[in-house]
Scaffold this active site. Structure first.
Site, short mmCIF file in Angstrom:
data_model
loop_
_atom_site.label_atom_id
_atom_site.label_comp_id
_atom_site.label_asym_id
_atom_site.label_seq_id
_atom_site.Cartn_x
_atom_site.Cartn_y
_atom_site.Cartn_z
CB CYS A 156 -0.98 -0.06 1.04
SG CYS A 156 0.04 -0.47 2.95
CG HIS A 249 -0.05 4.64 3.49
ND1 HIS A 249 -0.94 4.55 4.87
CD2 HIS A 249 0.15 2.90 3.19
CE1 HIS A 249 -0.55 3.24 5.53
NE2 HIS A 249 -0.29 2.63 4.13
#
Length: 358
Positions: A156, A249
């Site tokens: 990710c 993120h």
């Protein structure tokens, strides 16, 4: 006539996200919820009581579904056309399980890292390397299958900055330094379940730096003689931090080129980089890359939801005194980075004819 799907690891955070994304999906329907033997044999709502982590309520359609033991592989395989897998197990056990399902002639779309390094398993970001699905036929020969195979989603943390760098590769990217600031949901937690993260930053996430340095090279590689040959460059140095953010993120990227582009050339490449919306995939963002020219964007809370969490945001592009340029990028880690990216990957595999109805 939708494709029947099983979610293996349905009780975890990514499994829950799969449920919210596949509920009312135009192409897929949830046929089976699968977990460990500890959860099997009971209604999903009972198993998950007090542990539902999604902002959206649990869909009514799954509440009374009886959870199936992941060891009942032949039964699961007989029920579905595709398996979405997101489990917390040792890597060798995950690979054995995913290959077992594939050998039972079910395509496996994996959120796990166990098979990412296997050279005939495509690791896909559809906008970056959709052509890597060409290795599936070689993988099927190795597994002895006609329909079954494994395709996996990359880590990710790289799905914010690899898309930003991809349209710049023909300038010859020579080296990258990246620092990622990763949300709690990447560990399957929130501030309630991980209170020590409140007012805190942890400068270590096990295995993340190696993944961030190696996986982009596979994404940027090419298919040759039935395997994916990773790119030989650029050199990538990564640092990964856990920060007290729920989702999203962020990456701070510094990059050097063999042939340094101008800032205007970089903006032009970003703003005109096509995604896969033209293929008609339901989860594909209409605009893959969103570019901000303000000094204070992207911001995690403001921008992680762009394009229903499936877009990538980029900003703060400027020249650097050591590298050529630096910028910031952002992606929603459980949508674009995890379950959403896997669902988009499955849609691509349907479009290309690799996932079919039994």
């Amino acid at each position: 006539m939708k494709y029947r799907a099983a979610i293996v690891g349905a009780t975890g955070m990514v499994g829950q996200r799969f449920i919210t994304l596949l509920h009312n999906h135009p192409w897929f329907e949830i046929e089976a919820l699968v977990a460990s033997g500890r959860s099997a044999g009971r209604p999903y709502s009972e198993v998950i009581e007090g542990r539902w982590k999604m902002a959206d309520p649990m869909p009514e359609s799954v509440k009374d579904m009886i959870v199936i033991d992941s060891n009942e592989r032949e039964r699961i395989a007989s029920m579905v056309d595709v398996i979405f897998c997101a489990v917390d197990m040792p890597k060798d056990e995950i690979r054995a399980m995913e290959e077992a399902f594939a050998k039972l002639e079910v395509p496996v779309v994996s959120n796990n890292s166990a098979c990412r390094g296997v050279n005939d398993v495509p690791m896909l970001v559809p906008e970056v390397n959709a052509d890597h699905t060409a290795v599936i036929e070689a993988q099927r020969k190795r597994l002895g299958t006609k329909h079954g195979f494994i395709a996996c989603k990359p880590n990710c943390s790289i799905q914010g900055y690899v898309p930003a760098l991809t349209p710049l590769r023909d300038f010859g990217i020579s080296k990258i330094s990246v620092c990622t600031y990763q949300a709690l949901s990447g560990a399957g937690k929130n501030l309630e379940t991980w209170p020590e993260m409140n007012d805190n930053v942890i400068p270590f996430i096990g295995g993340e730096e190696q993944k961030s340095e190696q996986e982009p090279l596979k994404l940027w590689g090419h298919v040759e003689n039935g395997i994916i040959v990773p790119a030989k460059n650029p050199i990538i140095s990564a640092q990964c931090y856990r920060v007290p953010v729920t989702d999203g993120h962020m990456a701070a990227v510094s990059v050097s080129f063999d042939r340094k582009p101008t800032i205007d050339e970089i903006y032009d490449r970003w703003e005109n980089f096509e995604g896969v919306a033209k293929l008609g995939l339901p989860s594909a963002p209409k605009k893959f890359l969103t570019v901000f020219r303000e000094d204070n964007r992207p911001q995690t809370r403001l921008d992680r939801g762009i394009e229903n969490g499936m877009g990538v945001s980029i900003g703060r592009l400027r020249e650097d005194c050591i590298f050529d340029y630096k910028f910031v990028s952002l992606a929603h880690n459980t949508l674009r980075g995890a379950a959403g990216g896997a669902v988009l990957m499955a849609e691509l595999l349907v479009h290309q004819g690799f996932i079919t109805k039994k």
